[in-house]
Design a protein around this motif. Structure first.
Motif, PDB file in Angstrom:
ATOM      1  N   ASP A  10       0.807  -1.368  -0.264  1.00  0.00           N
ATOM      2  CA  ASP A  10       0.382   0.102  -0.267  1.00  0.00           C
ATOM      3  C   ASP A  10       1.052   1.163  -0.349  1.00  0.00           C
ATOM      4  OD1 ASP A  10       0.851  -0.087   1.921  1.00  0.00           O
ATOM      5  OD2 ASP A  10      -1.324   0.027   3.220  1.00  0.00           O
ATOM      6  N   ARG A  39      -0.129   4.617  -0.730  1.00  0.00           N
ATOM      7  CA  ARG A  39      -1.230   6.124   0.353  1.00  0.00           C
ATOM      8  C   ARG A  39      -0.262   6.666   0.795  1.00  0.00           C
ATOM      9  NH1 ARG A  39      -3.307   3.823   5.352  1.00  0.00           N
ATOM     10  NH2 ARG A  39      -0.963   3.248   6.396  1.00  0.00           N
ATOM     11  N   GLN A  66      -8.456   6.524   1.172  1.00  0.00           N
ATOM     12  CA  GLN A  66      -7.145   6.327   0.901  1.00  0.00           C
ATOM     13  C   GLN A  66      -5.919   5.490   1.338  1.00  0.00           C
ATOM     14  OE1 GLN A  66      -4.901  10.006  -0.567  1.00  0.00           O
ATOM     15  NE2 GLN A  66      -3.514   8.535  -2.255  1.00  0.00           N
ATOM     16  N   THR A  67      -6.519   3.991   1.092  1.00  0.00           N
ATOM     17  CA  THR A  67      -5.755   2.948   2.136  1.00  0.00           C
ATOM     18  C   THR A  67      -4.654   2.609   1.688  1.00  0.00           C
ATOM     19  OG1 THR A  67      -7.247   1.357   0.752  1.00  0.00           O
ATOM     20  CG2 THR A  67      -7.883   1.985   2.614  1.00  0.00           C
ATOM     21  N   GLY A  68      -4.747   2.584  -0.331  1.00  0.00           N
ATOM     22  CA  GLY A  68      -3.519   2.425  -0.778  1.00  0.00           C
ATOM     23  C   GLY A  68      -3.229   1.161  -1.249  1.00  0.00           C
ATOM     24  N   LYS A  69      -4.777   0.518  -1.324  1.00  0.00           N
ATOM     25  CA  LYS A  69      -4.872  -0.758  -1.408  1.00  0.00           C
ATOM     26  C   LYS A  69      -6.219  -0.720  -2.696  1.00  0.00           C
ATOM     27  CE  LYS A  69      -4.538  -2.325   3.541  1.00  0.00           C
ATOM     28  NZ  LYS A  69      -5.448  -2.491   4.816  1.00  0.00           N
ATOM     29  N   GLN A  78      -7.472  -3.312  -3.827  1.00  0.00           N
ATOM     30  CA  GLN A  78      -8.341  -3.801  -4.365  1.00  0.00           C
ATOM     31  C   GLN A  78      -9.416  -2.895  -3.116  1.00  0.00           C
ATOM     32  OE1 GLN A  78      -6.640  -7.382  -1.971  1.00  0.00           O
ATOM     33  NE2 GLN A  78      -7.382  -8.889  -3.373  1.00  0.00           N
ATOM     34  N   LEU A  82     -11.218  -0.899  -5.754  1.00  0.00           N
ATOM     35  CA  LEU A  82     -11.810  -1.446  -6.961  1.00  0.00           C
ATOM     36  C   LEU A  82     -13.529  -1.484  -6.146  1.00  0.00           C
ATOM     37  CD1 LEU A  82     -11.120  -2.421  -9.477  1.00  0.00           C
ATOM     38  CD2 LEU A  82     -11.336  -4.864  -8.408  1.00  0.00           C
ATOM     39  N   VAL A  83     -12.797  -2.126  -4.860  1.00  0.00           N
ATOM     40  CA  VAL A  83     -15.099  -2.288  -4.063  1.00  0.00           C
ATOM     41  C   VAL A  83     -15.328  -0.624  -4.128  1.00  0.00           C
ATOM     42  CG1 VAL A  83     -15.739  -2.043  -2.776  1.00  0.00           C
ATOM     43  CG2 VAL A  83     -13.982  -3.976  -2.485  1.00  0.00           C
ATOM     44  N   ILE A  91     -16.407  -0.127  -8.447  1.00  0.00           N
ATOM     45  CA  ILE A  91     -17.613  -1.170  -8.593  1.00  0.00           C
ATOM     46  C   ILE A  91     -18.972  -0.476  -8.412  1.00  0.00           C
ATOM     47  CG2 ILE A  91     -18.776  -3.441  -8.179  1.00  0.00           C
ATOM     48  CD1 ILE A  91     -15.548  -4.409  -8.593  1.00  0.00           C
TER      49      ILE A  91
END
Lengths: 103, 713
Positions: free
Chosen positions: A99, A102, B690-693, B695, B698-699, B702
């Motif tokens: 991550d 971030r 803003q997690t940086g992840k 996925q 993406l969620v 969607i």
């Protein structure tokens, strides 16, 4: 016994899309995410073929499906290269841990 | 030598000492020999001045004054005054060249004398530089043809006097004396300035000639004869200060703190005579009342210091009081209308008084800076040249025949005598004779105590020696100039001598006839009647015009009175002079009375004289005390009222600022901080998204697409 119609095909492709999306969203391993993506693409392929058959214009849908297959092959090649680079940089392929964007 | 070359020579003489001053003050410390440059310059100036003296008196004695002026300031058209220009200029007449010669000669002699006298002083070259600027300023006064330039140089001589009195400023008494001289002079100069302004506002010019011409035409300050008198008296105030006349005479004795040659130059011969010179210059515009005022001041200044000089013991203080007294004589002479004798006495006095001071300098030098005559005695044998010169000067100042002093003093006394006979003011003649008696007494007291008798301080006496030639030659020159032969062929009557009859002529008065002394007018009954009927302008102008044409200054009556006064006055003055000398002889040589017992008998009078009539105490307690009290009151006012206002406004400002500070802190800053906190909280909330992840994103995509689908379909 009911005749197999357009709905069955669309249900299959929807299930396939859902499974693929589920895999993309929930899997931690990047390879598994890529596999989810492949599922989504294939669901789209099924949709193409289905609508081509039931619409009477077979040629265009099949060409689009073939095009997507080729695209998927290229995509998975690039994606695997990215995954390799990720592994080189982070020593892992767990997308939850990566991550850095971030900060 | 024509008029133009006279002007050029005058400019050269005027600016040479300034050059000497500039060079010596700037480079004198580095080049020790530069004082010789100043000495050389003054010698050149002396040479030129002698040349000018001879040419002017030999060829142009009856010519009108040479004048040259140039525009200094052009103010253009001034509201209420009209066109105003200020000119500077030079005027050379017989008075100028005589005064020029006196100043240059004494200045040069003092320079030579000082070379020896000041040897070893640590500010040697600076001393000569100061002498240079003094000479420059004094010559400026001598040459000027207008009142403004006179005033400028007047202040400049005041400055140089201040610098030279305080030359040894490490001594507190010297620096105090210089301040006293400067401040006392300021008082007189204030009056002079007022007079000059009064003149300028009336006549729009400073030039003597133009002023006199307008007065003659009947124009007067504020259109009244009273103000003409007042103007004359105000201008004379400058002379009171500079010539140390009563009541501003207190600075001159203290000025003796300066080096002795300076006292000879400035405080005996030239600068203090500047006041007399000013009075001489403005003489034509002085009204009868103003002249009477001047005569009274002169008489008081002649009498009071003469009584003080009787008991003083400092050799220079005695001479200082004698200087005031003699200046008083000159002023009194001008006051009683004896213009030529007044100026004549200025010249003769300049020589013998400069000589007396230089002689006292020689004595002081020989006695190793001892000034108290009670420590001296018997110096006649040790200082023969100084003694001989000193006796000649003292004979001159006492008014013994064959000396210059006799000629001028006798003239003044005769004029005062005649004046008393004509106007009834006999007091001036009485004062004059009394002062002559006192003068002879105190001068010979000085000689007998200093040069005769037994040495009182054997140690100092043994080390005393005659001064070197550089100091004795000036003494001899001045002694020679104190002999009658330079002024007249007849040792008993100066009135027919060349100095007076052909060189110093009384200028015609320009004031209206009704304002003059009566004896200055011709007896013309018609004029008197007309003036009674208040219609005087026309006949008076005619009268003045007539006088000018005939060159008659005094009436027949006056000439006659002066003539008949001559022999009684001469006899009487000779009598009092000899009486004075004889009394001194009895007191100090024969010792016929026991001095201590005599002093004891007249103790109050003695103390009164010894303490200088308590003038200093009086001024200290009244004027200085008043000023101190005033300053205390003002100080209190300043500390309590002015500072109070300031402090009050300060505290008001403080309160306002505290209030404003609170508003700033709690309201303005509060708003800003509140906004900041709000933004911060919003940010904390948003950063959670803003997690940086990849996925999570993406969620969100969607979810958003689903939402968009629901919205748009």
């Amino acid at each position: 016994m009911q005749e197999i119609g357009i709905a069955h095909f669309l249900i299959v492709s929807s299930l396939l899309f859902s499974f693929g999306l589920y895999g993309v969203v929930t899997r931690k391993n990047a390879i598994m995410v890529l596999m989810g993506l492949e599922l989504i693409l294939n669901a789209a392929n099924i949709n193409f073929i289905t609508f081509a058959k039931f619409n009477g214009n077979v040629g265009f849908g099949q060409v689009a499906a073939l095009f997507v297959i080729v695209l998927a092959a290229a995509e998975s090649a690039i994606a695997l290269a990215i995954v390799l680079n990720i592994y080189k940089n982070f020593n892992q392929v767990n997308v939850d841990e990566i991550d850095k964007l971030r900060d | 030598m024509n008029e133009l070359s006279f002007i050029q020579a005058a400019l050269v003489v005027l600016f040479l000492p300034l050059l000497g001053f500039t060079v010596t003050i700037l480079y004198g410390k580095r080049f020790k020999w530069l004082y010789l440059f100043e000495v050389a310059i003054i010698t050149i100036a002396l040479g030129i001045s002698i040349y000018m003296l001879f040419i002017r008196l030999a060829y142009f004695a009856d010519a009108p004054p040479f004048q040259k002026e140039f525009l200094w300031i052009n103010l253009g058209i001034v509201p209420l005054l009209g066109k105003v220009t200020v000119e500077l200029g030079i005027m050379i007449d017989n008075i100028t060249v005589l005064m020029l010669f006196v100043v240059c000669l004494i200045s040069a002699l003092v320079h030579y004398f000082s070379i020896e006298y000041m040897k070893g002083d640590k500010r040697y070259s600076r001393y000569f530089a100061y002498l240079g600027i003094f000479t420059f300023s004094m010559l400026g006064i001598v040459f000027t043809h207008n009142l403004l330039m006179m005033y400028i140089f007047w202040e400049l001589v005041g400055l140089s006097s201040y610098l030279l009195i305080g030359f040894w400023y490490e001594k507190k008494s010297a620096s105090d004396a210089s301040k006293k001289a400067f401040i006392t002079n300021r008082i007189g100069d204030l009056g002079m300035l007022a007079g000059i302004l009064l003149i300028f506002s009336t006549y729009h010019t400073f030039t003597f000639e133009a002023i006199f011409a307008q007065i003659k035409a009947g124009q007067m300050p504020l259109n009244s004869g009273f103000w003409l008198t007042a103007t004359g008296i105000l201008l004379f105030c400058g002379a009171i200060g500079k010539s140390a006349q009563f009541p501003l005479h207190v600075w001159l004795p203290d000025a003796m703190e300066g080096p002795t040659p300076v006292s000879a130059l400035i405080h005996a011969a030239t600068m203090v005579a500047a006041g007399v010179y000013l009075t001489v210059r403005i003489f034509p515009m002085l009204t009868g009342d103003a002249l009477l005022f001047i005569a009274i001041i002169g008489a008081l200044s002649a009498f009071i210091p003469a009584t003080i000089a009787l008991t003083q013991t400092d050799i220079k203080k005695i001479l200082a009081y004698s200087t005031i007294s003699q200046l008083g004589y000159m002023i009194m002479a001008l006051g009683v209308g004896a213009y030529s004798f007044g100026f004549f006495h200025l010249i003769t006095h300049a020589f013998f008084k400069a000589g007396l001071f230089l002689g006292s300098g020689s004595v002081i030098y020989a006695m190793h800076h001892e000034q108290d005559i009670r420590q001296m005695g018997g110096l006649r044998k040790k200082l023969p040249i100084t003694y001989a010169a000193f006796v000649i000067y003292s004979l001159a100042i006492s008014g013994i025949p064959l000396t210059s002093g006799f000629l001028s003093k006798d003239g003044i006394l005769a004029s005062a005598y005649a004046f008393g006979g004509l106007t009834g003011y006999k007091i001036f003649a009485i004062t004059g004779f009394l002062v002559a008696l006192l003068t002879a007494f105190y001068m010979f007291r000085l000689i007998f105590v200093t040069f005769h008798g037994e040495p009182r301080n054997q140690h100092k006496y043994d080390h005393a020696h005659e001064s070197p030639a550089l100091m004795t030659v000036p003494l001899i020159i001045l002694a020679v100039l104190s002999i009658f032969a330079f002024y007249t062929a007849n040792p008993l009557d100066a009135g027919k001598g060349w100095t007076l009859s052909s060189w110093i002529k009384t200028p015609p008065s320009v004031v209206p006839a009704s304002l003059r002394y009566e004896f200055m007018n011709e007896k013309q009954p018609e004029v008197a009647e007309v003036s009674k009927s208040h219609n005087e302008t026309e006949p008076v102008a005619e009268n003045v015009e007539a006088k000018k044409n005939e060159q008659i200054i005094h009436s027949e009556e006056y000439t006659h009175a002066l003539h008949s006064a001559h022999y009684p006055a001469m006899g009487l003055s000779l009598l009092v002079a000899i009486l004075g000398i004889f009394t001194a002889y009895l007191f100090y040589i024969k010792k016929v009375v026991n001095l201590d017992a005599f002093v004891e008998k007249i103790k109050p009078l003695y103390n009164f004289s010894l303490n200088k009539w308590y003038f200093d105490e009086f001024y200290n307690s009244v004027f200085v005390g008043f000023v101190m009290l005033l300053s205390k009151i003002l100080n209190w006012f300043d500390a309590n009222i002015v500072d109070g206002i300031v402090n009050a406004s300060a505290s008001v400002t403080r309160t306002v600022s505290t209030f404003s500070n609170a508003i700033d802190k709690y309201i303005v800053d509060g708003l800003v901080n509140f906004l900041a906190i709000l933004t911060g909280m919003f940010g904390i909330f948003l950063r959670k998204l803003q997690t940086g992840k990849v996925q999570t994103y993406l969620v969100m995509v969607i979810f958003s697409i689903i939402v968009l689908i629901f919205i748009f379909i």
